[in-house]
Design an enzyme around this catalytic site. Structure first.
Site, short mmCIF file in Angstrom:
data_model
loop_
_atom_site.label_atom_id
_atom_site.label_comp_id
_atom_site.label_asym_id
_atom_site.label_seq_id
_atom_site.Cartn_x
_atom_site.Cartn_y
_atom_site.Cartn_z
N GLU A 202 13.66 54.58 50.19
CA GLU A 202 14.89 53.79 50.05
C GLU A 202 16.06 54.38 50.82
O GLU A 202 16.96 53.65 51.24
CB GLU A 202 15.32 53.69 48.58
CG GLU A 202 14.41 52.90 47.69
CD GLU A 202 13.50 53.80 46.89
OE1 GLU A 202 12.83 54.66 47.49
OE2 GLU A 202 13.45 53.64 45.67
N ASN A 203 16.09 55.70 50.95
CA ASN A 203 17.21 56.32 51.64
C ASN A 203 17.18 56.09 53.15
O ASN A 203 18.07 56.57 53.86
CB ASN A 203 17.29 57.82 51.31
CG ASN A 203 15.97 58.53 51.49
OD1 ASN A 203 14.96 58.09 50.97
ND2 ASN A 203 15.98 59.61 52.23
#
Lengths: 219, 210
Positions: free
Chosen positions: A48-49
């Site tokens: 997600e980052n």
């Protein structure tokens, strides 16, 4: 509770992945899955980052604060990796471009409802990317301990904790069993070595149908 | 204020510590995470944060409490939890002149409470409203004197979005170069968004993760 270790659960989950799949790994047992893919695998891991194409969790070497998975652990990049910001990352997730998410859970219901972000007794919580993944990915696999530390079932008729999303779980891999969520309910497909179907049923607070080809997990 | 970063990646650590020294109080903070081991938690040492809008605040899987969690349970701070993808899209809407976004994320959960459900082409969505801030504290790898920013690896995360959604945008960078020295192809945040650049040596942080 007997059955698989966290590492063996990660190994069993890794067997669900195929070359060419784009896969997001949640925090906890799921992050371990990246260490159980064969060295030459063709799975694209999404964090997600903002990373597509990372590899195993790295225990050695220096700490680069910008090279982490969504759980904050050091990772290695694989050839073909790319970086992007959070809006692109969640566009990828909600937009159906991620094939599989593997998430931890606190509770799962008989129809595949997921609760994984808040324990009401503790208050607050951490939604993170879980709700977006649950509505966006094509296939959601939960990896979790079959019961709580004090032996209470986590697979229930209906969840008691706040939901992440309704009817989103496709497959459950626990320390005791592999269970598929079907339109007709929970299907017991595999049991861990040394674990009987009766033991799985006793640790589950929702109806389980034994698959006609129920077998012991191959690890 | 908005504060960029995702655990250790792209976190404006020096700016957070400068804000701690300055002692500004009654802050509403919008950030991806605040929790045990997170840099933003240092602002809770002296109770500078009053309200938190975030995705990751209290982690069920650890028994360790952050300062934020202690203050949350004592009723000293309030918390709005937002799904990560919704948080970033609300910020993007705030920075790009949009009245909100429609998302399926959070349907049939507590996130839906108090929000409008809108059907578009047979699919239900939640209306999520824009977020803006007075100040954004962000981090990038390199800046030129005009304010163009280049990011490194997953240091991008929320930073390019937050740069668009605050009245005053302050960027912490490791290096400032002359205008013209950055390859325009690599610029992640165009200069128009950036008001202040602060060159800092990165503070070495080894976080345990969220």
């Amino acid at each position: 509770m007997a059955g698989l270790t966290r590492e063996l659960m990660a190994l069993r989950v890794a067997r669900e992945l195929r070359d060419g799949m784009v896969v997001n790994l949640g925090i906890g047992i799921p992050t371990l899955v990246s260490n159980y893919l064969p060295p030459d695998h063709g799975v694209l891991l999404q964090a997600e980052n903002g990373i597509l194409g990372y590899g195993a969790i790295r225990d050695e070497g220096g700490f680069d604060p910008n090279l982490i998975n969504a759980g904050g652990q050091r990772i290695v990049l694989r050839p073909g990796a790319s970086f992007f910001h959070t809006s692109d990352s969640f566009g990828m997730i909600r937009g159906g471009h991620v094939d599989v998410a593997i998430l931890g859970a606190l509770e799962v219901s008989a129809r595949g409802d997921l609760a994984n972000w808040s324990i009401p007794e503790r208050g607050g919580g951490s939604i993170g990317g879980g709700m977006d993944l649950a509505v966006g990915v094509r296939r959601l696999i939960v990896a979790m301990e079959h019961t709580t530390h004090d032996g209470r079932p986590r697979i229930l008729e209906r969840c008691s904790y706040p939901l992440t999303a309704r009817a989103c779980v496709d497959l459950l891999v626990t320390n005791l069993a592999v269970i598929e969520v079907t339109a007709d309910g929970l299907l017991l497909r595999e049991v861990a070595p040394g674990v009987t179907p009766e033991k799985v049923e006793a640790a589950t607070a929702a109806p389980l149908v034994r698959s006609p080809d129920l077998r012991e997990m191959a690890l | 204020m908005m504060v960029g970063g995702f655990v250790s990646a792209g976190t404006p650590t020096n700016l957070i510590h400068a804000l701690k020294r300055r002692g500004t109080r009654e802050l509403t903070a919008i950030a991806n995470n605040i929790g045990f081991g997170d840099q933003l938690d240092v602002l809770c040492e002296d109770g500078q944060i009053a309200h938190m809008i975030t995705s990751f605040a209290i982690r069920a899987s650890t028994s360790k409490w952050s300062r934020f969690e202690e203050q949350y349970h004592r009723g000293e701070v309030t918390l709005e939890l937002v799904p990560q993808g919704t948080l970033v899209e609300r910020i993007r809407a705030g920075g790009s002149g949009l009245g909100g976004v429609l998302t399926r994320t959070g349907l049939d959960t507590v996130v839906e409470e108090g929000k409008r459900r809108i059907e578009v082409q047979g699919v239900d969505y939640l209306l999520e409203t824009p977020l803006r801030a007075d100040v954004a504290l962000i981090q990038a790898h390199r800046a030129d004197r005009l304010g163009n920013l280049v990011y490194r690896a997953s240091g991008r995360n929320f930073n390019p979005l937050m740069a668009t959604a605050a009245d005053l945008v302050i960027a912490e960078v490791s290096e400032i170069v002359e205008t013209g020295e950055l390859d325009p192809e690599t610029v992640g945040t165009p200069a128009v968004y950036v008001d202040r650049i602060v060159r800092c040596d990165p503070i070495e942080v080894r976080l345990e993760g969220m």
